[in-house]
Scaffold this motif. Structure first.
Motif, PDB file in Angstrom:
ATOM      1  N   LEU A 109       0.862  -1.173   0.000  1.00 33.37           N
ATOM      2  CA  LEU A 109       0.000   0.000   0.000  1.00 33.37           C
ATOM      3  C   LEU A 109       0.905   1.232   0.000  1.00 33.37           C
ATOM      4  O   LEU A 109       1.801   1.348   0.825  1.00 33.37           O
ATOM      5  N   ALA A 110       0.669   2.141  -0.910  1.00 31.55           N
ATOM      6  CA  ALA A 110       1.601   3.235  -1.167  1.00 31.55           C
ATOM      7  C   ALA A 110       1.621   4.294  -0.073  1.00 31.55           C
ATOM      8  O   ALA A 110       0.716   4.406   0.765  1.00 31.55           O
ATOM      9  N   PHE A 111       2.654   5.074  -0.131  1.00 26.21           N
ATOM     10  CA  PHE A 111       2.911   6.235   0.728  1.00 26.21           C
ATOM     11  C   PHE A 111       1.671   7.132   0.788  1.00 26.21           C
ATOM     12  O   PHE A 111       1.160   7.586  -0.226  1.00 26.21           O
ATOM     13  N   GLY A 112       1.151   7.376   1.992  1.00 24.85           N
ATOM     14  CA  GLY A 112       0.083   8.348   2.188  1.00 24.85           C
ATOM     15  C   GLY A 112      -1.259   8.019   1.560  1.00 24.85           C
ATOM     16  O   GLY A 112      -2.097   8.908   1.392  1.00 24.85           O
ATOM     17  N   ALA A 113      -1.493   6.753   1.219  1.00 22.22           N
ATOM     18  CA  ALA A 113      -2.690   6.393   0.445  1.00 22.22           C
ATOM     19  C   ALA A 113      -3.992   6.874   1.077  1.00 22.22           C
ATOM     20  O   ALA A 113      -4.909   7.315   0.381  1.00 22.22           O
ATOM     21  N   PHE A 114      -4.095   6.773   2.411  1.00 20.32           N
ATOM     22  CA  PHE A 114      -5.305   7.204   3.125  1.00 20.32           C
ATOM     23  C   PHE A 114      -4.954   8.234   4.202  1.00 20.32           C
ATOM     24  O   PHE A 114      -5.586   8.301   5.246  1.00 20.32           O
ATOM     25  N   PHE A 115      -3.989   9.050   3.932  1.00 17.86           N
ATOM     26  CA  PHE A 115      -3.511  10.056   4.887  1.00 17.86           C
ATOM     27  C   PHE A 115      -4.633  11.018   5.296  1.00 17.86           C
ATOM     28  O   PHE A 115      -5.347  11.561   4.465  1.00 17.86           O
ATOM     29  N   GLU A 116      -4.784  11.190   6.575  1.00 15.13           N
ATOM     30  CA  GLU A 116      -5.731  12.131   7.182  1.00 15.13           C
ATOM     31  C   GLU A 116      -7.173  11.934   6.719  1.00 15.13           C
ATOM     32  O   GLU A 116      -7.888  12.898   6.420  1.00 15.13           O
ATOM     33  N   CYS A 117      -7.602  10.686   6.650  1.00 16.39           N
ATOM     34  CA  CYS A 117      -9.029  10.374   6.473  1.00 16.39           C
ATOM     35  C   CYS A 117      -9.627  10.330   7.877  1.00 16.39           C
ATOM     36  O   CYS A 117      -9.717   9.266   8.503  1.00 16.39           O
ATOM     37  N   GLU A 118     -10.033  11.466   8.353  1.00 13.13           N
ATOM     38  CA  GLU A 118     -10.360  11.649   9.773  1.00 13.13           C
ATOM     39  C   GLU A 118     -11.549  10.826  10.249  1.00 13.13           C
ATOM     40  O   GLU A 118     -11.648  10.503  11.431  1.00 13.13           O
ATOM     41  N   LYS A 119     -12.480  10.505   9.361  1.00 14.58           N
ATOM     42  CA  LYS A 119     -13.679   9.755   9.750  1.00 14.58           C
ATOM     43  C   LYS A 119     -13.538   8.254   9.533  1.00 14.58           C
ATOM     44  O   LYS A 119     -14.463   7.498   9.842  1.00 14.58           O
ATOM     45  N   LEU A 120     -12.415   7.829   8.997  1.00 16.21           N
ATOM     46  CA  LEU A 120     -12.212   6.405   8.733  1.00 16.21           C
ATOM     47  C   LEU A 120     -12.174   5.639  10.058  1.00 16.21           C
ATOM     48  O   LEU A 120     -11.325   5.891  10.911  1.00 16.21           O
TER      49      LEU A 120
END
Length: 204
Positions: free
Chosen positions: A135-146
């Motif tokens: 899974l790449a660098f920052g793929a889901f970075f700062e998905c606050e509601k995840l």
């Protein structure tokens, strides 16, 4: 073709169209929806950049690649389905799609690019049936509601800051194949300690 048509709200694409080029709808700020015909096999990168009013996009089932920055800064896009057969989602593909709350991923998926879903602040659940070995660098970075993520069996590494600042990420389903978690991959996530413990267990 339609770049900077600020008042453009609707477009109908003919079934005769098989490809559409780079940045074709760049900054069509009033465009609300786009449906690609199933005959379309290739779409250009940065296709819908800065289409702030875009709330719906339906990709062709004939696509194998979702290119880089395809929906970059589409602030009102709230759901996306990646068609079966797609193997690659490009870098920054849905970066800063603030309203995106639902994303469906196919088994065929082999690669998710850097920052592909970063800053999708309302994305709450993601189940990756495919996704390849890394899974790449920052793929889901700062998905606050995840709140939950399921990663596929066969994935071996998670890139740096992949889920960093996902501050509500409590539930993570990790494959036994996972061997490496990158720098600050789960920084500020409630599950960070649990993830690191599991990776150490997998290595033994």
């Amino acid at each position: 073709a339609f770049q900077y048509k600020y008042g453009l709200q609707t477009v109908t694409l003919s079934r005769d169209v098989q490809t559409i080029g780079h940045a074709a709808f760049y900054e069509c700020r009033a465009l609300v929806a786009l449906v690609f015909p199933d005959t379309m096999t290739e779409i250009g990168h940065e296709l819908l950049n800065y289409c702030y009013g875009l709330s719906q996009v339906v990709f062709s089932d004939s696509l194998t690649t979702i290119p880089d920055r395809v929906c970059h800064y589409c602030h009102t896009l709230d759901a996306v389905t990646i068609p079966d057969g797609v193997t690659h989602i490009g870098h920054y593909a849905f970066h800063y799609c603030y309203a995106l709350s639902e994303a469906s991923f196919p088994d065929s998926l082999q690669n998710i690019g850097e920052y592909a879903f970063s800053y999708c602040r309302y994305l709450n659940v993601a189940s990756l049936k495919g996704g390849g070995k890394k899974l790449a660098f920052g793929a889901f970075f700062e998905c606050e509601k995840l709140v939950a993520i399921e990663l596929p069996q066969g994935m071996e590494s998670i890139g740096n800051i992949a889920f960093s600042h996902c501050t509500n990420l409590y539930s993570v389903s990790l494959p036994s194949s996972l061997q490496e978690v990158g720098f600050e991959a789960f920084k500020d996530c409630p599950c960070e300690k649990e993830v690191l413990q599991l990776v150490q267990k997998n290595k033994k």
